[in-house]
Design a protein around this motif. Sequence first.
Motif, PDB file in Angstrom:
ATOM      1  N   PHE A 402      84.764  22.113  -6.185  1.00 37.11           N
ATOM      2  CA  PHE A 402      83.360  22.524  -6.282  1.00 37.11           C
ATOM      3  C   PHE A 402      82.580  22.133  -5.024  1.00 37.11           C
ATOM      4  N   TYR A 403      82.845  20.933  -4.520  1.00 36.58           N
ATOM      5  CA  TYR A 403      82.144  20.518  -3.299  1.00 36.58           C
ATOM      6  C   TYR A 403      82.565  21.361  -2.104  1.00 36.58           C
ATOM      7  N   TYR A 404      83.850  21.635  -2.007  1.00 36.46           N
ATOM      8  CA  TYR A 404      84.323  22.470  -0.900  1.00 36.46           C
ATOM      9  C   TYR A 404      83.718  23.869  -0.973  1.00 36.46           C
ATOM     10  N   LEU A 434      77.668  22.955  -5.694  1.00 37.75           N
ATOM     11  CA  LEU A 434      77.433  21.542  -5.430  1.00 37.75           C
ATOM     12  C   LEU A 434      76.902  20.837  -6.678  1.00 37.75           C
ATOM     13  N   MET A 435      75.973  21.469  -7.371  1.00 34.39           N
ATOM     14  CA  MET A 435      75.441  20.863  -8.587  1.00 34.39           C
ATOM     15  C   MET A 435      76.492  20.819  -9.694  1.00 34.39           C
ATOM     16  N   PHE A 440      80.291  17.528 -12.962  1.00 37.23           N
ATOM     17  CA  PHE A 440      81.643  17.074 -13.310  1.00 37.23           C
ATOM     18  C   PHE A 440      81.883  15.639 -12.834  1.00 37.23           C
ATOM     19  N   SER A 441      81.214  15.238 -11.769  1.00 35.15           N
ATOM     20  CA  SER A 441      81.344  13.853 -11.325  1.00 35.15           C
ATOM     21  C   SER A 441      80.828  12.896 -12.382  1.00 35.15           C
ATOM     22  N   PHE A 442      79.672  13.219 -12.961  1.00 30.02           N
ATOM     23  CA  PHE A 442      79.139  12.385 -14.039  1.00 30.02           C
ATOM     24  C   PHE A 442      80.023  12.428 -15.278  1.00 30.02           C
ATOM     25  N   LEU A 443      80.631  13.584 -15.564  1.00 33.15           N
ATOM     26  CA  LEU A 443      81.459  13.713 -16.759  1.00 33.15           C
ATOM     27  C   LEU A 443      82.783  12.956 -16.624  1.00 33.15           C
ATOM     28  N   PHE A 444      83.413  13.009 -15.429  1.00 33.31           N
ATOM     29  CA  PHE A 444      84.757  12.451 -15.264  1.00 33.31           C
ATOM     30  C   PHE A 444      84.766  11.027 -14.722  1.00 33.31           C
ATOM     31  N   SER A 445      83.658  10.593 -14.133  1.00 31.45           N
ATOM     32  CA  SER A 445      83.685   9.318 -13.409  1.00 31.45           C
ATOM     33  C   SER A 445      84.026   8.148 -14.315  1.00 31.45           C
ATOM     34  N   ILE A 762      74.859  11.866  -4.386  1.00 27.10           N
ATOM     35  CA  ILE A 762      73.555  11.819  -3.696  1.00 27.10           C
ATOM     36  C   ILE A 762      73.470  12.907  -2.640  1.00 27.10           C
ATOM     37  N   PHE A 763      74.499  13.007  -1.797  1.00 28.91           N
ATOM     38  CA  PHE A 763      74.464  14.008  -0.716  1.00 28.91           C
ATOM     39  C   PHE A 763      74.522  15.421  -1.271  1.00 28.91           C
ATOM     40  N   ALA A 764      75.271  15.606  -2.364  1.00 27.89           N
ATOM     41  CA  ALA A 764      75.380  16.952  -2.945  1.00 27.89           C
ATOM     42  C   ALA A 764      74.045  17.397  -3.535  1.00 27.89           C
ATOM     43  N   VAL A 765      73.344  16.487  -4.233  1.00 27.51           N
ATOM     44  CA  VAL A 765      72.036  16.840  -4.807  1.00 27.51           C
ATOM     45  C   VAL A 765      71.039  17.154  -3.695  1.00 27.51           C
ATOM     46  N   LYS A 766      71.048  16.310  -2.659  1.00 32.09           N
ATOM     47  CA  LYS A 766      70.140  16.552  -1.540  1.00 32.09           C
ATOM     48  C   LYS A 766      70.457  17.877  -0.847  1.00 32.09           C
TER      49      LYS A 766
END
Length: 804
Positions: A402-404, A434-435, A440-445, A762-766
């Motif tokens: 997703f980030y890529y 990105l969002m 998914f970062s919050f879900l899997f972390s 942080i960087f993805a949200v920004k």
Amino acid sequence: VPAKTYDTGAYHEPGAIGILFKIVHAFLYLVQPNTFPQGKRINYFCLKYRFVIDVLLCDTYLLLPLFLSELQAIYYEIGFIVSAALGLLFILLLPLVGLCFCMCRCCDNCGGEMHQRQKKNADCQRSCFATFLFVASLIIRQVVGVLCAYAANQHLTNQVRGAKKLVNSNFKDLKIFLNDTPAQIDYLVNQYNTTKDKALSDLNSKLLSNKCFFFLIHIFAAIRETKEALENVSVSVEVLQEGTERLHANLTDVKMHLSNTLNDSACNAAQAASTCNIIRNSLAQLNINANFSGLPGVSLQLAKINDVLKIDLSSLVQKVYSQYRQSNFCHNIKSVLESIGSNITTFTRALPVQKILADLMVHLTQSEAYVQDYFPLVEQYDFYRWLGCLILCCMLVLILVFYYLGLLCGTCGYDKHASPTTRGCISNTGGNFLMAGVGFSFLFSWVLMIVVVLTFVTGGNVEKLVCEPFEDKNLFKVLDTPYLLNKHWKNYLAGIIFKNPNVNLTFEKVYSDCKENKGIYTSLHLEHLFNINELLNISMYTEDVALKIEHIQINLSKIILLDEIGKENLLNFSSSGIDGIDFSAYLTEINKSVTKVDLLSFANDLEARADQLPKGALENALKGHANNIRMIHNQQVVPLEQAMSTLNQSIRLLKRTSSELMVKVKNVISAVNAAQDLINNNASQVIVQETKKYMDTIIGYFEQYTEWVKESISMEVAACKPIANVIDTAVDIFLCSYIADSVNTFWFGLGGSSMFLIPAIIFAVKLSKYYRRMDTEDVYDDTENGKNGYHKEHLYGIHNPVFT
């Protein structure tokens, strides 16, 4: 002692992934730099839970060591405790922060409002956020995280699949160890025959009058050699006399033919005259040099020697010698040696080795069958583990994707001339990707961090509490701590094996001895079960040997070393006339050459001079005579030279024998008479002396044998290298190299990736703010307020053309 070669090499080389293992070890050292606890600290750690009930029920003074042990345990584990606490904090806070962040955005806060202020450095901020997200999060997380975790996961699976070969190799070595031990013991017992044979050999070489036997046999051998030498002289002289007569006739014939050839008219020519004269003058050299016809014969001496040999003196001596060896003394000595050998055999059969080894072989076979039956189940469970770890890696890969995609679409679709409300679909999709990665970062972390914390605490402590102490042998020192494994036993291993915990038998010493491939008798101190020093005590055999030898009755009255006939024959041999042979006459003729000139050199010179003559019959005739001379040399001179060599050896042997013949014979007869007198008049005293010497010799051999047996049992018999290999395979290879290193590398990669989720979020949200399409935007107006500036579009009723 024969020993087998074992197949197992208890060493593991991880390959390229070993670099990651070293990095993880360095990280664990930063987390846990404290030295491994020993001594009383170990007692506190391990006994606190055992004694907790006693503490509650007994006196309060026991609370102090318990409290100290807990403080020491916390101090030792402080690195893991702090790291695990941070992991738990991550597990609790990140989902909670994600929930709050989601609710905040739903309320158009925390970046949830679809409005973006225009700033002069907007392009710089977007580029920085994109770069930080790509470099700090994606590249580091991908290389250090996902690839590291996947490599560790795959490495563990590969090692599990190849572990069966190593397990089978260890079982094979253990079977060789158990099967070869009885054969090694039998080898030690059988080597007694070597000692016994050596003792009997000394009995044959050191007993009474054996020196006389040696002298007699030596003189009889000299008689036979003299006879052979006389026969060789007689034959050689006859051959030389006949050969020289025939050679003289042939050389005379050659000279006559050469003279006739040189008298030919062709020699009168000017070119040939000088050459023919030279050849004619050299013809006198074609003659024999040695004359053997005048040498005296040796037939008289040979006849006397044959008369001496009509009586076989050597067989007479051997008969006497055989009677001596078969006397009651020799028979009793053999009986003593046989009884000692039977005692040693009885001792070895009394050892409980066979039963112990048979029981161990049964347990080993059952263990091997158990491992073989359950190994497919282990591989199946390992597949489930591999699949679960792969799913965890895929979670990270999904976030990375997703980030890529967000970076790819956002970068490619971004138009710097477009306003936030008019951004294209591709750019907007990149922001949404990105969002999605943030979501998914919050879900899997938290799931990833739970796995990281569990594997970190387990694998890290295994590395620090088992693997590192095993490598420097501190783990064995812990196991050897008195009263640790059993509060009533000082030495646990000795209590298990000998039922005597006071025996100084430690895990560390046993492992070190087996690592050096020493015998299991030394490694396990089996002298407390059966002491070979007592069972192989030389004194018990010494007393037995001395007692039996003292009671041996020896009767030598019937033994006659050499009768009068034998003595008379020896005197006849000394007066056989060998010393009357004219050795100088023989040596004078032998030292001469067969012919006055070397026939080969003469033939070559004759042929060379023939080449100087004009081509024709004279040249050919001279070359024919040269070939004839060569043939005479090969067919007659060479055999004569060989006969002269044989004659030379025989004459010199006779000359050497005759010089001391009379003295040697008289010395032998004197020695025989002295020995016979000793046997007849003073045998008992000599027998006592020789018996004591022989007994000391036998005892010396027994001491050497028993010392060798003790040394072999201690160092070579049942060398326990396979036992150390099993321990190394189980702990160092399977637990540490295969499992612990792979697990630690897995959580290291997974944990690193999980930690980088925070800056990535942080960087993805920004960054998503610069890619997504906004509902409203700031516009520039220079008429309303009398000054230039940006303001929100909806305050002035300017609508987004995309939504109109």
